[in-house]
Design a protein around this motif. Structure first.
Motif, short mmCIF file in Angstrom:
data_model
loop_
_atom_site.label_atom_id
_atom_site.label_comp_id
_atom_site.label_asym_id
_atom_site.label_seq_id
_atom_site.Cartn_x
_atom_site.Cartn_y
_atom_site.Cartn_z
N LEU A 37 15.10 -40.47 63.08
CA LEU A 37 13.67 -40.68 62.82
C LEU A 37 12.82 -39.75 63.68
CD1 LEU A 37 13.49 -44.58 62.53
CD2 LEU A 37 13.44 -42.89 60.69
N TYR A 38 13.23 -39.54 64.92
CA TYR A 38 12.48 -38.61 65.78
C TYR A 38 12.55 -37.19 65.23
CZ TYR A 38 10.96 -36.07 69.91
OH TYR A 38 10.29 -35.23 70.77
N ALA A 39 13.72 -36.81 64.72
CA ALA A 39 13.86 -35.46 64.16
C ALA A 39 13.01 -35.27 62.91
CB ALA A 39 15.33 -35.18 63.85
N LEU A 40 12.78 -36.36 62.17
CA LEU A 40 11.99 -36.30 60.93
C LEU A 40 10.56 -36.74 61.13
CD1 LEU A 40 14.61 -37.79 58.43
CD2 LEU A 40 14.02 -35.39 58.74
N ARG A 41 10.08 -36.71 62.37
CA ARG A 41 8.76 -37.27 62.65
C ARG A 41 7.65 -36.56 61.90
NH1 ARG A 41 10.72 -34.32 66.72
NH2 ARG A 41 9.42 -32.79 67.80
N TRP A 42 7.74 -35.24 61.71
CA TRP A 42 6.63 -34.56 61.03
C TRP A 42 6.64 -34.88 59.54
CZ3 TRP A 42 6.68 -31.11 57.06
CH2 TRP A 42 7.91 -30.48 56.76
N GLN A 43 7.84 -35.10 58.96
CA GLN A 43 7.89 -35.54 57.57
C GLN A 43 7.27 -36.93 57.41
OE1 GLN A 43 10.37 -33.99 59.16
NE2 GLN A 43 11.68 -32.79 57.79
#
Length: 228
Positions: free
Chosen positions: A165-171
């Motif tokens: 979730l942190y890696a996909l935060r901008w999505q």
């Protein structure tokens, strides 16, 4: 050489320590899952249990207590039924309207109501002297059951989805602006939403399996963090 007695070491390292670490880990996980659901559903009143994971986990735990299983098996049943409830809600929502977020939320409410009714049924048939109090206290939620073994068993189901979730935060932020805006930013909305829901559900199911149903954290903490 240690300067504290064995009783102090046991209290700090085996009783209080795991509960403190568990409170931090579970609180962070529920808040992260809540923020994720609030963004992808674009609804500030959404909590991590919106797709029925909490109700499903509660039924799994109640079933385990009714069957007289051990603490670990209760945790496994709670985790499994939490995932099952969310999968059922997603299937029902996609069957009603594949593209509408409202259908998914309504499906989650239906599934939650179903598993809550099943929990009530288990309470009726449970032994009122032994099993019923255990089911009631488990459903109330709390950290008193936490120990080092329980924390280790849920560490990966919480930390790995949390890192995703942190890696996909901008999505996540892009989808909070709307599907059309997210697609304009080259976000695969359907696939990303599925990944986010699965990751947040895994975190929530892992938390509920060891702590019971804890309300408000996943709903309120994201708003407090946004204020900061």
């Amino acid at each position: 050489e240690a300067t504290w007695p064995d009783a102090v070491r046991m209290v700090v390292m085996e009783i209080r320590g795991p509960r403190i670490v568990g409170a931090l880990l579970i609180g962070a996980a529920l808040a992260t899952a809540g923020a994720t659901f609030q963004n992808i559903f674009r609804n500030p009143l959404v909590s991590p249990g919106v797709l029925g994971v909490s109700a499903g986990a509660g039924f799994g735990a109640a079933l385990g207590i009714l069957l007289g299983t051990t603490g670990f098996m209760i945790q496994v049943l709670a985790f499994g039924f939490g995932l099952l409830a969310t999968g059922l809600a997603m299937w029902l929502g996609r069957s009603l309207d594949r593209a509408a977020l409202l259908s998914l939320v309504l499906a989650g409410l239906v599934v939650s109501a179903l598993f809550q009714a099943l929990v009530s049924l288990l309470k009726v048939v449970a032994d009122p002297l032994n099993q019923l109090p255990s089911i009631t206290f488990w459903l109330l939620g709390g950290l008193h059951r936490l120990n080092a073994a329980a924390l280790l068993s849920v560490a990966l189901p919480i930390l790995i989805p949390g890192a995703l979730l942190y890696a996909l935060r901008w999505q996540v932020h892009a989808m909070a602006a709307g599907d059309d805006e997210a697609r304009a930013l080259d976000v695969d909305v359907t696939r990303t939403r599925l990944v986010l829901i699965v990751a947040a559900t895994l975190m929530t199911a892992a938390c509920v399996s060891v702590s019971g149903i804890i309300g408000w954290v996943g709903l309120l903490i994201p708003h407090l963090v946004r204020l900061l």
